[in-house]
Design an enzyme around this catalytic site. Structure first.
Site, PDB file in Angstrom:
ATOM      1  N   ARG A  63      32.946 -22.148 -39.937  1.00  0.00           N
ATOM      2  CA  ARG A  63      32.543 -23.516 -40.419  1.00  0.00           C
ATOM      3  C   ARG A  63      32.485 -23.149 -42.414  1.00  0.00           C
ATOM      4  NH1 ARG A  63      28.812 -23.934 -37.334  1.00  0.00           N
ATOM      5  NH2 ARG A  63      29.673 -25.938 -36.448  1.00  0.00           N
ATOM      6  N   ALA A  64      31.708 -21.522 -42.286  1.00  0.00           N
ATOM      7  CA  ALA A  64      31.579 -21.424 -44.250  1.00  0.00           C
ATOM      8  C   ALA A  64      32.960 -21.462 -44.597  1.00  0.00           C
ATOM      9  CB  ALA A  64      30.783 -20.049 -44.058  1.00  0.00           C
TER      10      ALA A  64
END
Length: 683
Positions: A275-276
């Site tokens: 997700r980062a």
């Protein structure tokens, strides 16, 4: 309608305003978590953002804000024909910390659903926030079951309401903005990761900026409409820039070289999951669009990393958020490929110059005075402190025989400690309690609004009356008096009050390090189980409330780390101080049951002419109050007096040694007992 403080009138806080505006440009960034001390205008800035968002087109009469260009085929108010379209301002919906589940997700009329098969659905806050902002002040204090619903909606872009086989689904895509004071407790890692960006805010230490904040706030309170009018031009210009950046966003190119930098940065800082990487890519693209460029640069990636990664680097609640900017620069330089030359000033300018960086800009009319200039560059993250040098085994004593603080040992997974009985406190993960969520254990008549239907009990209540009610069809004739509320049992969070012996008898450095490591482990366990914690210490001649009960285990860990040792052992004073703390907390929060954890070797050498007898009497007072207690026995050496066990008996609680506190040690004892039982059976 009350006038909101203008966004462009906010002084300083460049990172906060930039993060909010990037989400306004690209809602796919994933929202903002604002962390900071109280009184720093966090809520003011968030509420002001809603006034800058462009209007949204909605299907006329739709309670779920469907887009006329692509209405939701599963909308409960659908299907939508050619009913026309309306335009309205984007909503900012506030979720109160004490909101009910029905208020958040909506509620079904169970009586109509059972009797008529009609899905009579009353939308909740998730429906109201669709295509707008969902704002949660003090998000770290939100109940676990509400957080679960937020996680589901944020991940799926939809909300599902399920009640005894009756199901309703509607779209729920929103910009999630949360504010919190870290002193009051941290967020669960699952929710922390759902926020695209995070920013730390603090009150300015520059006197001129503080003067300007006060001047503007007083001017706004004296004449809200007039103050807002003086900033109307700045607000309109910023609103137009948001619209222009939204239009440019699809044209922004994210090259392979930039993607490699993003991936390398996330790998270098060891963030979990992917997700980062996705958030950084979306943030860098939004930064380029905000600056009016069609290509992403290394500077965009750097700024995106400073906003998207700090909160994802925490490995446990005691790790401070932040980033090593030197390491970030080295990583970006190492993976820098062929890319367009960086803009010498790629960041946002102030409203007077076309951007948010100058929230301290001067409006056309006078009266507020010039604000200090800001350069729009994020504040430097604090450098990571170097590792402390190893401490000698025998540290120097102070004037009163006090030893310097000892570093805590490595934390470990602890045995589960709980309060006996069935409580009704705040939702958590420690002790058994009646809760809104959990396994169903019975049924009762609802007191107020029905929230969890017990279907079989409702049918049993309605069945004997069907002939008298003139039932003629297949449907069951149900009246409101027939409805039964499900009684559910789950887990609650408790108040865990630590009473830690810091006297000379505990002052051997290796021993105190192990004791601190055990308490630190229990604090980690309290964080995971959503408890409040407090810390009482005793040494010398008195006891001290080192930390009043709080949801912040970070604060407790910091106080524990600084705890010096030495002097006599006023055990009775520590127990009496703990009793005073618990008495006050029972008045403040009577539903939250306490768990007293006494960490000591049981010795008592201070507090009066008969210290052992005084300690026993103080312990029996806790037993008379019905306080659940555990004594962590820290006695060491080949000869043991068993004083901690005696103290546990006076408290009416149990005693565990430091070794027995470890969960793996408990598991080993269980396995050993099972093996011995099998051997005896075989014999």
């Amino acid at each position: 309608m009350s006038t909101r403080y203008p966004f462009t009138a906010v002084v300083g806080m460049d990172d906060l305003r930039l993060a909010l505006l990037l989400n306004a440009v690209s809602p796919a960034v994933g929202g903002v978590l604002v962390r900071g001390e109280k009184g720093t205008a966090k809520s003011t800035a968030v509420r002001a953002l809603a006034e800058l968002l462009p209007q949204v087109a909605v299907v006329a009469g739709c309670r779920f804000s469907c887009d006329p260009a692509s209405p939701d085929p599963g909308c409960p108010d659908g299907p939508h024909g050619d009913g026309g379209a309306d335009a309205r301002p984007a909503r900012m919906v506030e979720l109160p910390v004490g909101a009910s589940e029905d208020r958040l997700v909506g509620s079904l009329d169970i009586e109509k659903a059972l009797a008529d098969g009609v899905k009579a659905f009353e939308p909740g806050l998730l429906a109201a926030a669709h295509r707008g902002i969902l704002y949660v002040d003090e998000v770290n204090l939100l109940s676990d079951h509400l957080i679960d619903h937020l996680l589901d909606a944020a991940a799926m872009g939809a909300s599902h309401v399920e009640r005894e086989g009756v199901s309703v689904r509607h779209a729920a895509r929103f910009l999630l903005v949360g504010t919190m004071n870290p002193e009051e407790g941290e967020l669960r890692p699952q929710l922390l990761d759902r926020f695209g960006l995070t920013v730390e805010v603090a009150a300015s230490r520059v006197p001129e900026e503080r003067v300007e904040v006060v001047r503007r706030r007083l001017a706004f309170e004296d004449d809200p409409a007039g103050f807002a009018g003086r900033w109307a031009g700045e607000e309109a210009a910023l609103r137009e820039r948001i619209v222009a950046a939204r239009e440019l966003l699809p044209k922004v190119a994210l090259g392979d070289a930039v993607l490699l930098q993003i991936a390398a940065t996330c790998a270098a800082f060891e963030v979990d999951g992917m997700r980062a990487d996705i958030v950084m890519a979306r943030t860098a693209t939004a930064l380029a669009a905000w600056a009016g460029r069609e290509e992403v640069t290394s500077e965009d990636v750097r700024r995106a990393a400073l906003l998207a990664l700090p909160h994802r680097r925490r490995r446990n609640p005691f790790d401070a958020p932040g980033m090593d900017e030197d390491k970030l620069d080295e990583t970006l330089e190492r993976f820098k490929g062929d890319e367009p030359e960086d803009d010498p000033d790629p960041g946002p300018e102030g409203p007077g110059d076309g951007g948010p960086g100058g929230g301290g800009g001067v409006p056309p009319q006078g009266g507020e005075g010039p604000a200090p200039e800001t350069d729009g560059v994020p504040e430097q993250a604090p450098a990571q402190a170097p590792e402390p040098a190893p401490e000698p085994e025998h540290a120097p004593r102070g004037a009163a025989g006090e030893r310097a603080a000892v570093k805590a040992g490595e934390p470990f997974r602890t045995k589960t400690l709980s309060v006996p009985g069935l409580g009704e406190g705040a939702a958590g993960r420690r002790s058994r309690a009646r809760t809104q969520n959990g396994r169903t254990t019975g049924a009762t008549r609802p007191q107020g609004t029905l929230t969890k239907l017990h279907l079989s009990a409702t049918v049993r209540a309605a069945a004997p009356h069907q002939r008298a009610r003139g039932r003629s069809g297949a449907g069951l004739v149900v009246r409101r008096d027939d409805l039964r509320q499900a009684v559910r049992e789950g887990r609650e969070g408790n108040l865990v009050l630590f009473v830690v012996d810091a006297s000379g008898s505990m002052a051997a450095r290796r021993r105190m390090g192990a004791v601190k490591g055990a308490v630190l482990s229990l604090l980690l366990d309290a964080y995971q189980r959503r408890d409040k914690v407090g810390l009482v210490t005793f040494r010398g001649r008195a006891a001290e409330l080192a930390l009043p009960p709080t949801s912040s285990v970070d604060a407790a860990a910091a106080r524990l780390e600084e705890l010096p040792t030495g002097g006599r052992t006023p055990l009775s004073a520590g127990l009496l101080k703990a009793r005073d703390v618990l008495r006050v907390e029972r008045l403040r929060d009577p539903s939250r049951r306490p768990l007293l954890v006494v960490v000591t070797d049981g010795r008592a050498t201070g507090g009066g002419p008969d210290p052992v007898g005084l300690a026993a009497r103080a312990a029996r007072l806790h037993a008379a109050d019905g306080t659940a207690s555990v004594v962590v026995d820290c006695e060491a050496g080949p000869v043991r007096l068993g004083l901690a066990g005696d103290l546990a008996r006076h408290l009416g609680g149990t005693a565990v040694t430091l070794d027995e506190l470890r969960a793996d040690a408990i598991a080993g004892l269980v396995r050993e007992a099972q093996v011995n039982r099998s051997v005896r059976r075989a014999a």
